[in-house]
Design a protein around this motif. Structure first.
Motif, mmCIF file in Angstrom:
data_model
loop_
_atom_site.group_PDB
_atom_site.id
_atom_site.type_symbol
_atom_site.label_atom_id
_atom_site.label_comp_id
_atom_site.label_asym_id
_atom_site.label_seq_id
_atom_site.Cartn_x
_atom_site.Cartn_y
_atom_site.Cartn_z
ATOM 1 N N ARG A 408 0.743 -1.335 0.151
ATOM 2 C CA ARG A 408 -0.115 0.052 -0.044
ATOM 3 C C ARG A 408 0.931 1.474 -0.031
ATOM 4 N N ARG A 421 0.494 -3.603 -7.561
ATOM 5 C CA ARG A 421 -1.189 -3.588 -7.542
ATOM 6 C C ARG A 421 -1.527 -5.305 -7.738
ATOM 7 N N GLY A 440 -8.822 -2.818 -6.193
ATOM 8 C CA GLY A 440 -7.338 -2.445 -6.421
ATOM 9 C C GLY A 440 -6.733 -2.468 -7.809
#
Length: 576
Positions: A408, A421, A440
């Motif tokens: 993150r 990702r 995401g």
């Protein structure tokens, strides 16, 4: 602005912070951060690297002399990491507020790119919190300070050294427009070219050096321009425009001109560093032995002209080059020893710790790798690749929560980081959080709609949801964008197998196996071959998969079970 104060009245009024670019990089926000740092010095100490980079007045250590400035320029993306760290600092400061506070910034429409980037990061991090930003596009008139060309040159050098390339380019263009002194004009020209190259505008930089060669006969300027041109061809131009042969030709010209420098010491130093470019090209062209000989010769030449302890960063650069060549030669032990010496000489460079962490990890010294990743993150500061690599190491150690935290952080700094990702989505899939995984990946596709790896991952998520048709469509789109993506062939094969078409799955797996040495395509093809009754071929694939190194224990167990099944089926009587 109203800040929590230390007066008995409880609050202190502060005028708006002026963000106009004419005040330089981080104008306005540097003063704002300085105010907060003085209010919470212990908190500021935990963010010392990024705060000192944004507001140098917060760093009490003496500035380097001109000769000792870093010889490696910061990448342009570093400002995103600085903005992330500063936003984390402000968010932590704001957590202590008991009542809402509003901060006013003016001239935000005319802010330098560094200021705009940091204000955007603050806006995201402080959303719905007690500290509120009021951004005003206008404000009181901001006079343009009158400066002399020498002051402009100093400002240019400072911006380049700190990695603030948009401001550096503006300063350099202004300097070129007002000076007629050949030496000053060259300083602004090469400074502008350096900034442009860092901003992915290397073609314009190349034109500047070509222009210089038509307007001067100064051998020192021609020498520097030749070397810079070589590096543009070798490193900075778009891949399709890079030309290693041209880079080698320009390096040859630069080295020949360096041989005529009147100062013997400068002649040696310049020649040594230009020859490092030749070593780079030799290494890229598969001649690491030649590269190593050039670097060793350079180290001997430095030892002859430098006193012990002098110019440690110069030593570190060559030693780092040598460590990379040792790694290319497969000698990890020498590469690691070289990096130990590099860090001893230049302990403030995050790149060296990240490189050494990778070697520690390859050798199974994970604790040392964690330590080096932490150092790289602290010194970077917030180096995205160090966060990403540490996340994968956390995951390997069964700490998915810590891995998610680091991933993150990567995405907060660089939303375009595709690998982060995908890794985060896979962690979410591993805990059956399909909504988080899909959100995401879709956030990534909002930035890069045709990114094949993201399309592939979204296809996998849709497959997990049971939407086989949707998964097939996404994986087909991924393969249209990148036919060399083995994961997409493998995943589409699994989808088509589930759709009851083992022949189509088999065709996709043939593509995957041709592209990848991973065990999964072999295992999956064996499964499809078993469905088709082609037992001997299935047995061959499973045997090959079982022989691959570093096989996951769970997959190894499945392969052995399928191999036993294939052998049993192959020997079973027909119709029995």
């Amino acid at each position: 602005m109203v800040l929590v104060g230390r007066r008995k009245a409880g609050a202190v009024e502060h005028p708006p912070f002026d963000c106009h670019r004419d005040h330089g990089p981080y104008a306005g926000v540097d003063s704002f951060l300085t105010t907060l740092a003085h209010d919470r010095p212990r908190l500021a100490a935990a963010h010392a690297v990024e705060l000192a980079a944004i507001a140098p007045g917060l760093d009490p250590s003496p500035r380097r002399a001109a000769e000792e400035q870093p010889i490696r320029f910061h990448p342009a993306r570093r400002t995103a990491a600085l903005a992330y760290g500063a936003a984390e600092f402000v968010h932590a400061w704001a957590a202590g507020l008991r009542t809402p506070v509003t901060v006013h910034f003016v001239h935000t429409a005319d802010a330098d790119e560094t200021t705009a980037e940091l204000l955007a990061a603050l806006g995201r991090r402080l959303a719905d919190g007690p500290l509120r930003l009021a951004l005003h596009t206008d404000g009181p008139p901001t006079p343009v300070p009158a400066v002399r060309p020498e002051e402009l040159r100093a400002a240019l050098g400072d911006s380049l050294a700190r990695g603030f390339y948009h401001h550096a380019a503006r300063v350099a263009r202004r300097g070129r427009a007002i000076t007629h002194d050949p030496g000053l004009r060259w300083s602004f020209t090469t400074g502008l070219a350096t900034a442009l190259a860092a901003l992915d505008q290397a073609s314009e930089a190349l034109q500047l050096y070509a222009e210089t060669r038509t307007t001067t006969t100064d051998p020192k300027i021609l020498m520097s321009a030749a070397y810079a041109t070589a590096m543009l061809y070798a490193r900075h131009l778009p891949p399709a425009e890079q030309d290693q042969g041209a880079a080698r030709d320009w390096l040859g010209r630069a080295i020949r001109l360096a041989a005529d420098l009147p100062d013997p010491r400068q002649r040696v130093l310049t020649t040594v560093f230009y020859e490092q470019g030749v070593a780079l090209l030799d290494s890229r062209e598969g001649r690491p032995d030649r590269a190593l000989a050039t670097i060793d010769s350079g180290l001997s030449a430095l030892a002859a002209v430098l006193s012990p302890g002098e110019r440690p960063q110069d030593w570190a650069r060559l030693l780092h080059n040598r460590a990379q060549v040792h790694l290319a030669l497969g000698d990890r032990q020498r590469a690691l020893a070289g990096l130990d010496e590099v860090i001893e000489r230049d302990p403030g460079n995050c790149e060296y710790y990240a490189d050494r962490a990778a070697l520690h990890r390859a050798a199974g010294r994970d604790r040392d790798a964690f330590d080096d990743y932490a150092a790289a993150i602290r010194l970077g500061p917030h180096l995205p690749e160090a966060y990403y690599n540490r996340a994968t190491l956390h995951d390997e150690h069964g700490r998915p929560g810590k891995a998610r935290e680091d991933l993150r952080r990567v995405l907060a700094i660089d939303p375009r980081h595709v690998d982060a990702r995908i890794a985060l989505a896979n962690l979410d899939l591993g805990r059956a959080a399909l909504d988080d995984a899909e959100a995401g990946v879709r956030a990534g596709l909002a930035v890069s709609p045709d990114e094949p790896q993201l399309l592939c991952t979204l296809g996998l998520i849709r497959s997990e949801r049971g939407d086989l048709a949707g998964a097939d469509d996404l994986l087909t789109r991924a393969l249209s964008a990148d036919p060399g993506l083995a994961e997409a062939w493998t995943n589409r094969a699994a989808v088509r197998f589930e759709q009851g078409d083992p022949a189509a799955a088999l065709a996709d797996l043939d593509h995957a196996i041709a592209l990848s040495a991973a065990p999964e395509p072999l295992f999956n093809r064996a499964t499809a071959l078993l469905r088709l009754g082609r037992y001997a071929e299935a047995e061959a694939d499973l045997t090959a998969a079982l022989a691959l190194p570093d096989l996951d224990a769970g997959l190894r167990k499945e392969i052995r079970a399928e191999l036993a099944r294939a052998r049993t089926a192959a020997t079973a009587p027909v119709g029995g």
